[in-house]
Write an enzyme that holds these catalytic residues in place. Structure first.
Site, PDB file in Angstrom:
ATOM      1  N   CYS A   1       0.864  -1.194   0.000  1.00  0.00           N
ATOM      2  CA  CYS A   1       0.000   0.000   0.000  1.00  0.00           C
ATOM      3  C   CYS A   1       0.893   1.233   0.000  1.00  0.00           C
ATOM      4  CB  CYS A   1      -0.863  -0.013   1.254  1.00  0.00           C
ATOM      5  SG  CYS A   1      -1.881  -1.480   1.370  1.00  0.00           S
TER       6      CYS A   1
ATOM      7  N   ARG B   1       1.568   1.592  -5.825  1.00  0.00           N
ATOM      8  CA  ARG B   1       1.777   0.622  -4.729  1.00  0.00           C
ATOM      9  C   ARG B   1       0.475  -0.038  -4.304  1.00  0.00           C
ATOM     10  NH1 ARG B   1       6.486   0.515  -2.080  1.00  0.00           N
ATOM     11  NH2 ARG B   1       5.486  -0.395  -0.279  1.00  0.00           N
TER      12      ARG B   1
ATOM     13  N   TRP C   1      -4.025  -1.829  -1.406  1.00  0.00           N
ATOM     14  CA  TRP C   1      -4.162  -3.055  -2.205  1.00  0.00           C
ATOM     15  C   TRP C   1      -4.687  -4.091  -1.222  1.00  0.00           C
ATOM     16  CZ3 TRP C   1      -1.614  -8.001  -2.874  1.00  0.00           C
ATOM     17  CH2 TRP C   1      -1.952  -8.621  -4.073  1.00  0.00           C
TER      18      TRP C   1
ATOM     19  N   ASN D   1       0.467  -0.521   6.131  1.00  0.00           N
ATOM     20  CA  ASN D   1       0.903  -1.317   4.980  1.00  0.00           C
ATOM     21  C   ASN D   1       1.436  -2.626   5.547  1.00  0.00           C
ATOM     22  OD1 ASN D   1       1.887  -2.368   2.645  1.00  0.00           O
ATOM     23  ND2 ASN D   1       3.657  -1.001   2.503  1.00  0.00           N
ATOM     24  N   GLY D   2       0.807  -3.750   5.135  1.00  0.00           N
ATOM     25  CA  GLY D   2       1.272  -5.059   5.631  1.00  0.00           C
ATOM     26  C   GLY D   2       0.106  -5.868   6.154  1.00  0.00           C
TER      27      GLY D   2
ATOM     28  N   GLU E   1      10.198 -15.265 -19.097  1.00  0.00           N
ATOM     29  CA  GLU E   1      10.030 -13.844 -18.751  1.00  0.00           C
ATOM     30  C   GLU E   1       9.158 -13.155 -19.795  1.00  0.00           C
ATOM     31  OE1 GLU E   1      10.249 -12.121 -16.338  1.00  0.00           O
ATOM     32  OE2 GLU E   1      10.217 -10.066 -17.065  1.00  0.00           O
TER      33      GLU E   1
ATOM     34  N   LYS F   1       5.543 -11.202 -19.013  1.00  0.00           N
ATOM     35  CA  LYS F   1       5.302  -9.804 -19.421  1.00  0.00           C
ATOM     36  C   LYS F   1       3.977  -9.703 -20.183  1.00  0.00           C
ATOM     37  CE  LYS F   1       7.637  -7.721 -17.340  1.00  0.00           C
ATOM     38  NZ  LYS F   1       8.064  -8.718 -16.439  1.00  0.00           N
TER      39      LYS F   1
ATOM     40  N   GLU G   1       0.871 -10.394 -17.839  1.00  0.00           N
ATOM     41  CA  GLU G   1       0.535  -9.493 -16.730  1.00  0.00           C
ATOM     42  C   GLU G   1       0.077  -8.108 -17.191  1.00  0.00           C
ATOM     43  OE1 GLU G   1       3.602  -8.228 -14.022  1.00  0.00           O
ATOM     44  OE2 GLU G   1       5.150  -8.674 -15.481  1.00  0.00           O
TER      45      GLU G   1
ATOM     46  N   HIS H   1       5.945 -33.367 -25.905  1.00  0.00           N
ATOM     47  CA  HIS H   1       5.458 -34.237 -24.813  1.00  0.00           C
ATOM     48  C   HIS H   1       4.070 -33.830 -24.339  1.00  0.00           C
ATOM     49  CE1 HIS H   1       9.344 -36.221 -24.640  1.00  0.00           C
ATOM     50  NE2 HIS H   1       9.890 -35.016 -24.751  1.00  0.00           N
TER      51      HIS H   1
HETATM   52  C1  AGP Z   1       7.255  -8.607 -12.634  1.00  0.00           C
HETATM   53  O1  AGP Z   1       6.882  -8.085 -13.899  1.00  0.00           O
HETATM   54  C2  AGP Z   1       6.105  -8.753 -11.699  1.00  0.00           C
HETATM   55  N1  AGP Z   1       5.462  -7.522 -11.488  1.00  0.00           N
HETATM   56  C3  AGP Z   1       6.382  -9.550 -10.457  1.00  0.00           C
HETATM   57  O2  AGP Z   1       6.494 -10.885 -10.880  1.00  0.00           O
HETATM   58  C4  AGP Z   1       7.662  -9.202  -9.647  1.00  0.00           C
HETATM   59  O3  AGP Z   1       8.802  -9.537 -10.401  1.00  0.00           O
HETATM   60  C5  AGP Z   1       7.660 -10.068  -8.370  1.00  0.00           C
HETATM   61  O4  AGP Z   1       6.562  -9.698  -7.595  1.00  0.00           O
HETATM   62  C6  AGP Z   1       8.949  -9.919  -7.548  1.00  0.00           C
HETATM   63  O5  AGP Z   1       9.080  -8.591  -7.116  1.00  0.00           O
HETATM   64  P1  AGP Z   1      10.481  -8.143  -6.455  1.00  0.00           P
HETATM   65  O6  AGP Z   1      11.538  -8.283  -7.518  1.00  0.00           O
HETATM   66  O7  AGP Z   1      10.262  -6.725  -6.021  1.00  0.00           O
HETATM   67  O8  AGP Z   1      10.752  -9.071  -5.290  1.00  0.00           O
END
Ligand code: AGP
Length: 609
Positions: A2, A27, A75, A101-102, A482, A486, A489, A505
């Site tokens: 947050c 955030r 969040w 936050n947490g 990766e 991308k 997400e 397979h």
């Molecule tokens: C990456 O595009 C994502 N938003 C997510 O997977 C991110 O890499 C993951 O949450 C790890 O975050 P960090 O590197 O801050 O630990």
């Protein structure tokens, strides 16, 4: 994940609160709220579900004038996004407000006890418990009440408290989640969960450590520990320029950050290369230290995990030590085999990812040597690890990680070279050759970024497909993972990455006419094998877009489209092949009208399990 802001000074607090929350909206943004102490009129609170604009709409024409206030973008973890569940939360009588936050892990028994004492709750959140706990423990001393509350709650949190009875003071407490204090001029101070919120007001900051409590007044900031004993802290001067936290002329933070990669990679390389050798003075390791390491784990989440997969290749190839890569959310629950001869490398852009932080703490508990690869100075993970090496990516605001990934690869490549130097696992001339190629990478990334039109076209042609596959072998497979993340997400297209040799397979059953397949074919050592896998998908009438090294004259004979990247050693070419995949995801998201920087359901820093 947050956003927290606080202001105390001589100006109207609401102006900083709204500006700071705007800078922190990445955030967390499913709801937001502010509270301002308006003296005799009491504490003004306004909250709204949805983006920050919903809150701004509610505040139109009724901005409070008080000069002390707190704010929050959320969040959701406990309690769905709603006006009532938005922060700030207050006690029964509106004398205390708190933003958080947490996660308060023991909030339920605390809530039941408070209800039994007559407290009335209106939200489903864990945070509201803190507001009522303050009320229950307050007997005139604000700081003492806060300390007593902190002694009762368990979990991870950064908390900011304000009280109607103490209009000259804000109190902040940090445990596992970031909090910084910005030191203003002329009687004002700022509090935030991240530097971008305060960078245009001040560069002088205090970064709170776990256990710190800050008593913030407009002309004075003091720190005590949980026992109330004074703590002295050093001022941290923020070197980021204000533009770094803004979009710098790009339409989205993500495109800005993709284009910042040459500089970010260059800035990450330069402190560690001297006279054609790699140095990590901050590690100060020697050959004996390495001799005692008989196993290495790389532990991370998401994109950082994908970077870890590449790091495994680097260390095993150059240092000849066994490396296991694990998801942080799995690692600590599988009784990992860790002891004092284990090196655990945690990778985290934000340095605040809860799963990664927990895996780090578990590794330390088991006696491992721990090394953090992170982008944020003073982050929880940076402070928890025994050793820390930093990427120099600068603030990464877009939820989709790009420059953090490439700088993580570069840092781990240099770490592997450094270890190879110490253990003499490869000849010096090979190290020198690789360093010379490394130095060319920033310019080669720039070259890769110079021609985005074909990628834009592919994104427009295939951006409305429901499924996309990525295939590759060796390091191409790591980068394919990766690339798929991308695309998923930010464009919400279902994308899957497969080891090219694995398709037959099972997954080949899904490859039919018109299905887009992104085929990475840059790893020379397995090129012919990859080519035969590409022919497999072509034979099923898939639409194949190849990613190849310049000079490859074969691929174009088989593929509909080929994107070329500059040629270099197959260990370093992932730094280049990932760039068209980042851009493909970006332009596909644009084609589909998605919110590129703030994709649905996601947050930039996942500070809950
Ligand atoms: C990456 O595009 C994502 N938003 C997510 O997977 C991110 O890499 C993951 O949450 C790890 O975050 P960090 O590197 O801050 O630990």
């Amino acid at each position: 994940m947050c956003g927290i802001v606080g202001y105390i000074g001589n100006k109207r607090a609401i102006d900083f609160l709204l500006d700071g929350l705007t800078k922190l909206e990445y955030r967390g943004y499913d709801s937001a709220g502010v509270a301002v102490n308006c003296g005799d009129e009491g504490i003004f609170i306004e909250k709204a579900v949805g983006r920050l604009d919903s809150l701004k709409q509610k505040l139109k024409g009724r901005l409070p004038n008080g000069t002390i206030g707190i704010g929050h973008t959320r969040w959701a973890t406990h309690g769905r996004p709603s006006d009532v569940n938005a922060h700030p939360h207050s006690d029964c009588h509106g004398n205390f407000v708190v933003v958080h936050n947490g996660i308060i892990e023991n909030y339920l028994p605390l809530k039941q006890d408070l209800i039994s004492k007559g407290h009335k709750f209106i939200s489903e959140t864990d945070t509201e418990v803190v507001a009522h706990l303050i009320e229950e423990n307050y007997h005139g001393d604000f700081l003492l009440a806060v300390r007593e509350v902190l002694a009762k709650i368990e979990g991870s949190y950064s908390l900011l408290f304000m009280s109607k009875f103490h209009p000259d003071t804000l109190i902040a407490a940090k445990q596992d989640n970031p909090l910084v204090i910005g030191l203003g001029e002329n009687g004002e101070n700022f509090i935030a969960s991240d530097i971008p919120a305060i960078i245009s007001y001040t560069r002088k900051t205090y970064i709170l450590n776990d256990g710190d409590i800050a008593i913030v007044q407009k002309n004075n900031v003091q720190f005590v520990n949980r026992q109330g004993a004074p703590i002295s802290k050093k001022i941290f001067h923020v070197s980021w320029n204000a533009a770094a936290a803004e979009k710098g002329g790009y339409e989205h933070f993500m495109l800005k950050e993709i284009n910042e990669q040459p500089k970010a990679v260059r800035d990450t390389i330069s402190p560690h290369i001297l006279n054609n050798s790699v140095n990590f003075n901050e590690l100060n390791w020697n050959s004996d230290f390495l001799k005692n390491i008989n196993k290495i784990y790389i532990v991370a989440c998401g994109t950082a995990y994908h970077a870890g997969l590449v790091g495994k290749f680097y260390i095993e190839k150059l240092v000849r030590k066994l490396v296991e890569v694990d998801l942080a959310s799995e690692f600590r629950y599988r009784s990992p085999i860790v002891d004092e001869n284990t090196l655990v490398i945690v990778v985290s852009q934000s340095g605040e990812t809860s799963d990664t932080l927990a895996a780090l703490k578990e590794s330390k508990r088991l006696g491992a040597k721990t090394l953090a690869v992170t982008n944020v100075v003073g982050s929880s993970i940076a402070r928890e690890a025994e050793f820390v090496i930093l990427t120099a990516a600068g603030p990464e605001i877009a939820v989709a990680s790009t420059k953090a990934y490439t700088t993580q690869l570069i840092l781990m490549f240099m770490l592997a070279l450094y270890m190879a130097q110490l253990s003499k696992s490869i000849p010096e001339n090979e190290i020198e050759r690789l360093i010379n190629l490394l130095k060319k990478i920033p310019a080669q990334i720039s070259e890769t970024l110079s021609d985005v039109d074909p990628i834009k076209t592919f994104a427009q042609m295939y951006g409305f497909n429901d499924d996309v596959f990525y295939i590759g072998r060796s390091l191409d497979y790591c980068v394919a993972l990766e690339g798929a993340l991308k695309l998923k997400e930010i464009s919400y297209i279902h994308a899957e990455a497969y080891a090219a040799g694995e398709l037959k397979h099972g997954t080949l059953a899904l490859i039919v006419e018109g299905v887009p397949v992104i085929a990475l074919a840059t790893q020379k050592s397995v090129y012919e094998k990859t080519l035969s896998n590409i022919k497999e998908v072509k034979a099923r009438d898939a639409i194949v877009i190849g990613i190849a090294a310049q000079g490859d004259s074969q691929l174009s004979n088989y593929l509909d489209h080929v994107i070329f990247v500059p040629d270099t050693d197959e260990l370093l070419i992932p730094l280049l092949t990932v760039v068209p995949l980042q851009l493909l995801a970006y332009y596909a998201a644009i084609t589909r009208g998605c919110d590129v920087d703030k994709p649905r359901n996601l947050a930039k820093s996942v500070t809950v399990e």
